[in-house]
Design a protein around this motif. Structure first.
Motif, PDB file in Angstrom:
ATOM      1  N   LYS A 165       5.126  -4.839   4.198  1.00 56.92           N
ATOM      2  CA  LYS A 165       6.206  -4.578   3.244  1.00 56.92           C
ATOM      3  C   LYS A 165       5.729  -4.623   1.796  1.00 56.92           C
ATOM      4  N   HIS A 166       4.552  -5.174   1.584  1.00 58.64           N
ATOM      5  CA  HIS A 166       4.033  -5.338   0.232  1.00 58.64           C
ATOM      6  C   HIS A 166       3.639  -3.982  -0.359  1.00 58.64           C
ATOM      7  N   LYS A 167       3.954  -3.782  -1.627  1.00 59.24           N
ATOM      8  CA  LYS A 167       3.726  -2.499  -2.296  1.00 59.24           C
ATOM      9  C   LYS A 167       2.268  -2.048  -2.218  1.00 59.24           C
ATOM     10  N   TRP A 168       1.341  -2.946  -2.412  1.00 62.84           N
ATOM     11  CA  TRP A 168      -0.075  -2.582  -2.419  1.00 62.84           C
ATOM     12  C   TRP A 168      -0.705  -2.742  -1.040  1.00 62.84           C
ATOM     13  N   LEU A 169      -0.507  -3.899  -0.395  1.00 62.25           N
ATOM     14  CA  LEU A 169      -1.124  -4.132   0.905  1.00 62.25           C
ATOM     15  C   LEU A 169      -0.606  -3.179   1.978  1.00 62.25           C
ATOM     16  N   GLY A 170       0.645  -2.785   1.860  1.00 63.17           N
ATOM     17  CA  GLY A 170       1.247  -1.932   2.872  1.00 63.17           C
ATOM     18  C   GLY A 170       1.029  -0.449   2.653  1.00 63.17           C
ATOM     19  N   ASN A 171       0.318  -0.085   1.598  1.00 65.96           N
ATOM     20  CA  ASN A 171       0.096   1.329   1.277  1.00 65.96           C
ATOM     21  C   ASN A 171      -1.192   1.805   1.926  1.00 65.96           C
TER      22      ASN A 171
END
Length: 76
Positions: free
Chosen positions: A64-70
């Motif tokens: 769900k994290h903006k950076w980790l989930g991309n």
């Protein structure tokens, strides 16, 4: 990060963090000694401090994290 101001991470917590981070690094092909790995480790510590204290919880929070989930940021 108030969570860490009065706590010491025990071996079980360190293992959970390490397992979740290593799983993420492997999935995204990120080298352990890279700047991206250091940033990811910092984010995982924050996610842990927010109450995600198991590998499955950290995995879900990372997704769900903006950076980790991309996933697009880490294609090799």
């Amino acid at each position: 990060m108030q969570f860490f101001n009065d706590r010491v991470l025990g071996p079980d917590s360190v293992k959970v963090l390490s397992d979740a981070l290593n799983e993420w690094l492997l999935r995204h092909g990120v080298a352990k000694q890279s700047e991206d790995a250091a940033l990811a480790a910092s984010v995982f510590l924050v996610l842990f401090s927010e109450g995600n204290v198991t590998v499955p919880e950290l995995r879900a929070a990372a997704q769900k994290h903006k950076w980790l989930g991309n996933d697009a940021l880490f294609q090799h």
